[in-house]
Design an enzyme around this catalytic site. Structure first.
Site, mmCIF file in Angstrom:
data_model
loop_
_atom_site.group_PDB
_atom_site.id
_atom_site.type_symbol
_atom_site.label_atom_id
_atom_site.label_comp_id
_atom_site.label_asym_id
_atom_site.label_seq_id
_atom_site.Cartn_x
_atom_site.Cartn_y
_atom_site.Cartn_z
ATOM 1 N N CYS A 58 61.725 45.676 103.780
ATOM 2 C CA CYS A 58 61.213 45.263 105.009
ATOM 3 C C CYS A 58 60.655 46.957 105.611
ATOM 4 C CB CYS A 58 62.016 44.669 106.018
ATOM 5 S SG CYS A 58 63.458 45.879 106.461
ATOM 6 N N ALA A 61 63.428 49.252 106.577
ATOM 7 C CA ALA A 61 63.923 49.972 105.359
ATOM 8 C C ALA A 61 62.923 51.122 105.249
ATOM 9 C CB ALA A 61 63.829 48.959 104.045
ATOM 10 N N ARG A 92 70.698 54.211 99.104
ATOM 11 C CA ARG A 92 69.508 55.199 98.512
ATOM 12 C C ARG A 92 70.183 56.641 98.040
ATOM 13 N NH1 ARG A 92 64.906 57.680 100.847
ATOM 14 N NH2 ARG A 92 63.110 57.571 99.563
ATOM 15 N N HIS A 191 56.453 53.026 106.358
ATOM 16 C CA HIS A 191 56.359 54.414 106.124
ATOM 17 C C HIS A 191 55.500 54.903 107.119
ATOM 18 C CE1 HIS A 191 56.881 53.406 101.529
ATOM 19 N NE2 HIS A 191 58.109 53.528 102.323
HETATM 20 FE FE1 CFM Z 1 57.525 56.802 97.531
HETATM 21 FE FE2 CFM Z 1 58.109 55.215 95.722
HETATM 22 FE FE3 CFM Z 1 58.835 54.701 98.341
HETATM 23 FE FE4 CFM Z 1 60.024 56.986 96.716
HETATM 24 FE FE5 CFM Z 1 62.125 55.544 96.193
HETATM 25 FE FE6 CFM Z 1 60.390 53.622 95.154
HETATM 26 FE FE7 CFM Z 1 60.953 53.328 97.660
HETATM 27 MO MO1 CFM Z 1 62.598 52.796 95.940
HETATM 28 S S1 CFM Z 1 58.541 57.287 95.560
HETATM 29 S S2 CFM Z 1 59.128 56.780 98.826
HETATM 30 S S3 CFM Z 1 62.059 57.541 96.615
HETATM 31 S S4 CFM Z 1 56.962 54.853 97.327
HETATM 32 S S5 CFM Z 1 62.284 54.570 94.431
HETATM 33 S S6 CFM Z 1 58.499 54.108 93.818
HETATM 34 S S7 CFM Z 1 60.770 51.923 96.159
HETATM 35 S S8 CFM Z 1 63.011 54.159 97.808
HETATM 36 S S9 CFM Z 1 59.907 53.387 99.352
#
Ligand code: CFM
Length: 540
Positions: A58, A61, A92, A191
């Site tokens: 989500c 997260a 994480r 993000h």
């Molecule tokens: Fe970038 Fe990722 Fe992500 Fe990531 Fe991660 Fe991920 Fe993630 Mo899991 S590199 S920041 S450190 S998009 S592994 S492939 S899914 S936490 S949101």
């Protein structure tokens, strides 16, 4: 290719009702690189269909867990029911290393306002204020970040007003995020929300000047399994000054000071391209896409940095480091290739690793038969050139687009127009990202937001030597007799970045794909034999 990709696609979607089948068909493409460098269009960053069992997370997260969480001295308070904190607590593997034992490190803590029915009915702002005050009294942090969970948005608590008030009252930086879980179609929305607030409330607040020649920030590296430590070491050996990492092994002051760098390196494009663009507009700092996953990619990335700064001494140092590291990598590569060459892999992870890790598999002589992101956007698949053609839907409109203008006193273009014009070699990916698909072999499957059913069909059809995903898929995949490598958490392993990390990865995958045990595994439901009904007990 073990199986025809077009056939596999048909078989995967055949079971769906018509409307869903049509939608999924647009999210599954077979790679084909056109002579002009074009790749097929994929549907991405759209709502998951109910019932498909998505692996997505989500917005909360993505904001709290992914982008802000790894910074060690911003105290995070989650405004919401306790479960939103508890289930995200230390899940994480973002590592951090405070300079000394007396420096703050809040990563192991889990602070929540523990919202209950009382607050849902009467409002939670009072409780949030009290929580911020209590947290301040206990920890005395430099900054406090407040994260909204779903109910906060539903009942309308004004977290930003509370943050402003508490900032004034406590005299430290307090800022909040409207990152309610439902804000977008996946963690990707979180993000963007995190990027916006970092930009508005943190970046540019610390004016400490540095004399160093090659000052950079590393964006989108979260130090999973110690990756950032390896990269930091490479920078140090090359004489590159790392001002801030967003946000692996980072602290508040370095992020606030990041506008003093002369180059932003973008590791994970998906999670942090917004900060890169906003910093370029406001401060004039250009960005480069780099990738420290894979030995060749690491060497290439270091060379890109040297090329950007165009300095003979830096170029020489970079070459020295590469020459020091490559012989060990070559030996390990040769060794694993003898056992792994030609074996197949599938990667379904997040929004960047499904691309980056292909490099490591290719270095081992392995073939990628299928890959996909959980929440990548079309630009992560097809490259940033498609950005102008991406339709803005209601879900993406939901997220604030920060209006950015050059800073009146601090905007300083780092490159002359002439120099900028020289950096047009597409290989350099200067302010560009080419995406996953152009770098894949023709005839592979690319699947966005893969469903559980598709995962099972794929494995049955292709029987890959290894499947890379996360904890949610791991044991289902392994019960099908296929080893599953977690590319989110690294299965307690790593680091996998840089030269040293590449060697770790080769050894780990070699061990997994060549272990005989997987061919002996049978899922419980494959061996289960129904027991006869017990005979009825005779009545007296
Ligand atoms: Fe970038 Fe990722 Fe992500 Fe990531 Fe991660 Fe991920 Fe993630 Mo899991 S590199 S920041 S450190 S998009 S592994 S492939 S899914 S936490 S949101």
């Amino acid at each position: 290719m073990a199986h025809d990709a077009h056939e596999a696609k048909k078989e995967m979607v055949a079971i769906y009702p018509k409307k869903l089948g049509k939608k999924r068909a647009e999210q599954i493409v077979v790679t084909e690189l056109g002579a002009d460098g074009s790749v097929p269009e994929i549907k991405a960053n759209v709502r998951s269909s109910p019932g498909i069992i998505t692996q997505r997370g989500c917005a909360y997260a993505g904001c709290k867990g992914v982008v802000i969480g790894p910074s060690r001295d911003i105290l995070s308070i989650v405004h919401g029911p306790i479960g939103c904190s508890f289930y995200a607590w230390l899940t994480r593997r973002n590592q951090t290393r405070p300079p000394s034992d007396s420096d703050p490190n809040f990563i192991t803590y889990c602070l929540s306002t523990d919202m209950t029915e009382q607050e849902i009915v009467f409002g939670g702002e009072k409780k949030l204020k009290a929580a911020i005050k209590e947290a301040y009294d206990v920890f005395h942090p430099k900054a406090i970040a407040v994260f909204s969970t779903c109910p906060v948005g539903l009942i309308g608590d004004d977290v930003h007003a509370v943050a402003r008030q508490m900032k004034e009252e406590l005299g430290i930086n307090v800022f909040a995020f409207s990152c309610e879980g439902y804000r977008g179609v996946s963690q990707s929305a979180g993000h963007h929300i995190a990027n916006n607030q970092l930009f508005k409330h943190v970046i540019g607040l610390n004016e400490l000047a540095h004399e160093d020649k090659f000052k950079i920030n590393l964006l989108g590296e979260y130090n999973i399994g110690g990756d950032a430590f390896v990269i930091e070491d490479l920078f140090r050996r090359c004489g590159i000054k790392l001002i801030a990492t967003f946000s692996g092994n980072s602290d508040y002051d370095s992020m606030a000071n990041s506008h003093t760098a002369d180059l932003n390196l973008v590791m994970c494009h998906r999670s942090i391209n917004y900060v890169a663009e906003m910093m370029e507009k406001k401060f004039g700092i250009p960005w480069l896409k780099i990738n420290f996953i894979g030995a060749a990619a690491t060497a290439k990335s270091l060379r890109k940095i040297a090329e950007y700064f165009d300095d003979a001494e830096l170029k020489a140092k970079v070459e020295t480091v590469i020459t020091e590291e490559m012989p060990k990598v070559d030996v390990a590569q040769k060794d694993v290739k003898s056992r792994c060459r030609g074996k197949t892999a599938m990667l379904f992870v997040g929004g960047s690793r499904a691309h980056h890790y292909q490099v490591l598999f290719n270095e081992m002589g392995m073939e990628i038969v299928a890959a996909g992101y959980e929440f990548g956007h079309r630009d992560d698949y097809e490259g940033r050139k498609v950005l102008p053609t991406i339709k803005v839907d209601a879900d993406s409109k939901n997220i604030e687009e920060v209006e950015v203008r050059p800073d009146e006193t601090r905007y300083m273009p780092r490159l002359s127009q002439d120099r900028k014009a020289q950096l047009t070699n597409p290989e350099l990916e200067f302010q560009d990202y080419v995406g996953m698909m152009p770098e894949m072999e023709d005839g592979a499957l690319v699947i966005d937001d893969i469903s559980h059913h598709e995962t099972e069909r794929l494995i049955e059809l292709y029987k890959p030597a290894i499947f890379c995903a996360g904890i949610k898929e791991k044991y289902v995949v392994q019960k099908m007799g296929i080893p599953c490598k977690q590319l989110h958490s690294y299965d307690y392993g790593g680091p996998y970045a840089g030269f040293e990390g590449a060697i770790n990865f080769y050894r780990e995958i070699d061990r997994m794909v060549n272990m005989k045990v997987w061919s002996l595994v049978k899922a419980p439901w494959q061996t289960f034999e129904p027991q006869p009904e017990p005979a009825p007990v005779a009545a007296d």
